[in-house]
Every structure is written in C-alpha cells, then in structure tokens.
Design an enzyme around this catalytic site. Structure first.
Site, PDB file in Angstrom:
ATOM      1  CB  SER A 178      -0.902   0.006   1.238  1.00 58.29           C
ATOM      2  OG  SER A 178      -1.502   1.276   1.421  1.00 58.29           O
ATOM      3  CE1 TYR A 191      -3.316  -2.347   5.194  1.00 58.58           C
ATOM      4  CE2 TYR A 191      -3.117   0.013   4.797  1.00 58.58           C
ATOM      5  CZ  TYR A 191      -3.232  -1.273   4.322  1.00 58.58           C
ATOM      6  OH  TYR A 191      -3.256  -1.492   2.966  1.00 58.58           O
TER       7      TYR A 191
END
Length: 313
Positions: A178, A191
């Site tokens: 990501s 995350y």
C-alpha cells in the site's frame, strides 16, 4: 496543399491515440507470453485482486499455485478458471491453503508450495489485512495479528522460497503493498506500521538477492476500489475544505483489473518500484520529504475533523 491547423490537430490526436492503443496491446500480449509455463504463486487468490491476477496469468499460460485461507473459495476459483479455458493452452491450477495469521503452519505451507512444481518463478505477495481505528483502541493482540498477516507471513514465505530461486539463479518476487507503506495517515497506525515494515524488508531483500539474478518489485497503490462508492445521504458535515479534498482524492482507489494488469507488466518489464496512485497521494509523498511540517498540519486537521464528525453523529 497544406492542411489547415484545425484539421491537423484532431488528426494528430487520433493518430496518437491509435499508436498508444496498439502499443498497449503489444505490451499486453508480450506480458502474457513472458509468463507462459512459469510457476506463479498468488498468496491471496480469493481476494478481488487475486482473482483478477489468477484469470490474467492463467490466460497467459502460467502454472498457477493459488493460495487462500478458504478452501471453498479456492475450489470455486479453480472451477471458473478451468471451465473458461482451453486445456491445451493452459494448466490446471494447484491449490494451497495459506493462513498468515497462523505462523506455526508456515513451514508446512512453504514445503507444500515448493512441492507443487519443485520451484517457483514468480511469487506475488498480495495478502493484506486492513484496520481503521484510533491508536488507543487497538489491542496488542490486534497489532500482532496485523503484523503476522501483513509482514511476518509474506516475509516468511519469501524466505522459504528464495533458496529454490537462488539455486536456479532466477526468480521474481512482487510485493503488492500500500502507499501507506511510504506515508502514514491518521487512524491507520497498525496497518501503516505493518506496511512500512514489509516495504523495508523487500527493499533490503532486493539488494541482497540481485547477485543471484532474482528480481524484487514493490507496487505501492492506493485503496483498491472494487465498486463505486454510494452517494452520501443528507447534508455533508462541515469540514476543513483542504483536508476534505485531500481525503477524497486519497480514497479514490484503483480497480482490481487495473492493478492486476500493472502486476503483469511489472513482471514483464522487471520494474523494481511502482507507485500506482492519483496526483494527491503522489504530492503527499513529496511533501513528506520536502515540507513535512505542512503535511503534518494537513493530516492533523483531517484527523481533528474526523473526530468531531463522529462526536456529532
């Protein structure tokens, strides 16, 4: 007789569009031919992105090893691929249960993956777990679970497969990461931490295995958007205009099909690093390095607005 400029410009646009289309088609064909007969592992084949990759690489003639944590979904994907393909041009996929949240099973997983064909040519590591929550509300158990799935799992699988690549002096590892592995945003602490960790691991790995002819690629993308978001009902709450604009651009993600094609092209061209994001996230990356104080202020304003909006609901 010279053509007037009002005719030349549209003609040039049409010609350029035609050349661009032909170029993309040629690249797409070459990408598929590159993976023919190659052993390709997809660590989360049952996700939207994984399924798109499975169809794309299967069509290209790859020997797929499809991984996932649900056997029923793996079998359903297997049926889709085999029913819609020519058995003389494609290979029936192998299925392997992989659950990165169970690190004790990783030794057996590595053995099972390698035993499928005796080697791995391409490892696509696309498994991921997301979490949005304030820092103080995330338990240590949840932190560990996210790190297992997003960092320890992918890194452990890569470590287990690398020896087979070193012995053959070839191989390609693709981390589908990501953009939050490069830039952290509020309410994504665990995350973002896991994504930063796995990004750093594969960056180090790239340098270490280069001498063995092994390629390591990282693809940093924004939110994977499988469908258009539903329209908001009722009047929108008051918010900071700049922060709202940046947040709207940030979550405007990429579709699984676009990302799958990018993965295929990355394998074909052996690109080391790819950032698949819209202008605002790209600008934010530069701001993080050049004007960090400004970016921190914008992110803080966005976080404050989010907290206020939740309190008003």
């Amino acid at each position: 007789m010279a053509l007037p400029s009002v005719v030349v410009l549209p003609l040039l646009i049409v010609v350029a569009a035609g050349v661009y289309y032909i170029y993309n088609e040629v690249i797409h064909f070459m990408s598929q031919s590159i993976v023919r007969n190659k052993v390709v592992v997809i660590t989360d084949a049952v996700s939207g992105l994984g399924t798109e990759c499975a169809h794309l690489f299967h069509k290209g003639g790859a020997r797929l090893i499809l991984c996932g944590n649900t056997w029923d979904k793996l079998e359903s994907l297997y049926d889709q691929l085999t029913n819609d393909s020519d058995p003389s041009q494609t290979f029936a996929p192998k299925l392997v249960i992989v659950d990165f949240s169970d690190m004790d099973s990783m030794e057996d997983v590595v053995s099972e993956v390698v035993d499928c064909y005796g080697c791995v040519d391409v490892l696509i590591s696309n498994s991921s777990m997301k979490l949005k929550a304030p820092v103080q509300s995330v338990s240590l158990e949840m932190d560990r679970n996210i790190m297992d799935i997003n960092y320890f799992g992918p890194s452990t699988l890569a470590k287990g497969i690398i020896p087979t690549m070193i012995s053959r002096r070839s191989g390609h590892i693709v981390l589908v990461n990501s953009i939050q592995g490069r830039l952290a945003v509020p309410f994504r602490s665990s995350y973002s931490a896991s994504k930063h960790a796995v990004q750093a691991f594969f960056d180090c790995l790239r340098a270490e295995v280069k001498e063995y002819g092994i390629e390591v690629s990282t693809i940093s993308h924004t939110f994977i958007n499988a469908s258009e978001p539903p329209p908001e009902e009722g009047p929108a709450p008051k918010t900071n205009v700049v922060a709202a604009f940046i947040r709207s651009q940030w979550v405007h993600g990429v579709s699984p099909s676009v990302l799958a094609n990018e993965i295929m092209q990355t394998v074909n061209r052996k690109r080391k690093e790819v950032v698949l994001a819209h202008p605002i996230p790209r600008v934010a990356l530069y701001l993080r390095s050049l004007f960090p104080s400004f970016l921190f202020a914008v992110l803080a304003a966005g976080a404050k607005d989010s907290v206020l909006n939740e309190q008003m609901q």
